[in-house]
Enzyme design. Structure first.
Site, PDB file in Angstrom:
ATOM      1  CG  ASP A  48      -1.981   1.000   1.398  1.00 54.55           C
ATOM      2  OD1 ASP A  48      -2.027   1.509   0.305  1.00 54.55           O
ATOM      3  OD2 ASP A  48      -2.540   1.294   2.299  1.00 54.55           O
ATOM      4  CE  LYS A  95      -5.375  -0.837  -1.599  1.00 55.28           C
ATOM      5  NZ  LYS A  95      -5.709  -0.590  -0.131  1.00 55.28           N
ATOM      6  CG  PHE A 109     -10.294  -1.447   2.492  1.00 57.70           C
ATOM      7  CD1 PHE A 109      -9.002  -1.255   3.568  1.00 57.70           C
ATOM      8  CD2 PHE A 109     -11.145  -2.548   3.164  1.00 57.70           C
ATOM      9  CE1 PHE A 109      -8.734  -2.178   4.550  1.00 57.70           C
ATOM     10  CE2 PHE A 109     -10.752  -3.189   4.229  1.00 57.70           C
ATOM     11  CZ  PHE A 109      -9.616  -3.064   4.881  1.00 57.70           C
ATOM     12  CG  ASP A 163      -7.162  -7.308   8.442  1.00 59.56           C
ATOM     13  OD1 ASP A 163      -6.381  -7.162   7.877  1.00 59.56           O
ATOM     14  OD2 ASP A 163      -7.692  -7.109   9.748  1.00 59.56           O
TER      15      ASP A 163
HETATM   16  P1  IMP Z   1       1.692  -0.439   3.939  1.00 58.56           P
HETATM   17  O1  IMP Z   1       2.602  -0.295   4.888  1.00 58.56           O
HETATM   18  O2  IMP Z   1       1.119   1.049   3.699  1.00 58.56           O
HETATM   19  O3  IMP Z   1       2.234  -0.730   2.393  1.00 58.56           O
HETATM   20  O4  IMP Z   1       0.753  -1.400   4.139  1.00 58.56           O
HETATM   21  C1  IMP Z   1       0.689  -2.762   4.239  1.00 58.56           C
HETATM   22  C2  IMP Z   1      -0.184  -3.638   5.036  1.00 58.56           C
HETATM   23  O5  IMP Z   1      -1.394  -2.977   5.277  1.00 58.56           O
HETATM   24  C3  IMP Z   1      -0.758  -4.841   4.326  1.00 58.56           C
HETATM   25  O6  IMP Z   1       0.126  -5.808   4.597  1.00 58.56           O
HETATM   26  C4  IMP Z   1      -2.045  -5.055   5.005  1.00 58.56           C
HETATM   27  O7  IMP Z   1      -2.026  -5.696   6.077  1.00 58.56           O
HETATM   28  C5  IMP Z   1      -2.764  -3.718   5.207  1.00 58.56           C
HETATM   29  N1  IMP Z   1      -3.252  -3.187   4.064  1.00 58.56           N
HETATM   30  C6  IMP Z   1      -3.092  -2.023   3.061  1.00 58.56           C
HETATM   31  N2  IMP Z   1      -4.261  -2.048   2.161  1.00 58.56           N
HETATM   32  C7  IMP Z   1      -5.000  -2.925   2.521  1.00 58.56           C
HETATM   33  C8  IMP Z   1      -6.424  -3.236   2.217  1.00 58.56           C
HETATM   34  O8  IMP Z   1      -6.964  -2.485   1.190  1.00 58.56           O
HETATM   35  N3  IMP Z   1      -7.247  -4.127   2.635  1.00 58.56           N
HETATM   36  C9  IMP Z   1      -6.627  -4.831   3.713  1.00 58.56           C
HETATM   37  N4  IMP Z   1      -5.364  -4.680   4.264  1.00 58.56           N
HETATM   38  C10 IMP Z   1      -4.673  -3.777   3.769  1.00 58.56           C
END
Ligand code: IMP
Length: 180
Positions: free
Chosen positions: A107, A135, A157, A164
């Site tokens: 993300d 994303k 999302f 989850d």
């Molecule tokens: P980042 O550190 O922002 O890249 O987020 C990574 C973590 O956020 C992932 O491993 C997920 O656990 C959670 N996450 C990010 N986007 C989503 C989503 O759309 N649905 C569910 N979990 C998400």
């Protein structure tokens, strides 16, 4: 097939079916099988979100390899680069190894940035990331190591197939997006 579902207090509609996920996994695994044939890679799944992806991916990997899992805590505080996290269970024998980190979704990229900092302290031979979802519009910390991507999705999302919503929905077979 149920096209819309409720998870907690939110409604979701189907985004990527389990059949499409498995087709994509076969292609990614074929690529990994070719590129890591004599490298004895170690796959490290980031829990909890990667558990189904890791299982289905590894069923299609047919070269000698090792499998491990690790976990990142929820945030401990905030820094300029996002949340401060703590890594648990990262294997301690990564020196000179070829590592493939397996994630459910990238993300902002902050989680992986933090994990990668810990990983490089052990001087592995190579590090690549394999993420089921990405994303591109949400990325704040670009990940050079992101080599294998299942699906690029818009900044929305999603839930299911390991992912989850408030700890619910990880067991869903398909991936669903929020209905806005
Ligand atoms: P980042 O550190 O922002 O890249 O987020 C990574 C973590 O956020 C992932 O491993 C997920 O656990 C959670 N996450 C990010 N986007 C989503 C989503 O759309 N649905 C569910 N979990 C998400």
């Amino acid at each position: 097939m149920m096209n819309t579902i409720e998870v907690g207090d939110r409604k979701f509609e189907i985004s990527i079916t389990n059949e499409r996920i498995n087709e994509r996994i076969k292609l990614i695994a074929a690529q990994i099988n070719a590129e890591y044939e004599d490298k004895r890679p170690i796959f490290v799944g980031v829990l909890n979100g990667s558990f189904l992806f890791m299982a289905d991916l590894l069923k299609e990997v047919n070269i000698p390899c090792e499998v491990a899992f690790m976990k990142v805590s929820s945030y401990k505080g905030t820094t300029s680069s996002g949340e401060m996290k703590e890594v648990f269970g990262l294997p301690e024998n990564l020196k000179d190894r070829n590592l493939i980190l397996v994630e459910d979704i990238v993300d902002t990229g902050f989680t992986l940035k933090y994990i990668l900092e810990k990983v490089y302290l052990q001087q592995p031979a190579s590090v690549r990331v394999c993420s089921l979802l990405f994303k591109p519009e949400a990325i704040l910390s670009p990940i050079q190591e992101l080599e294998y991507i299942g699906f690029e999705i818009p900044n929305e999302f999603v839930v299911g197939y390991g992912l989850d919503y408030d700890e619910l929905g990880r067991n869903l077979k398909h991936i669903y997006r929020t209905i806005s």
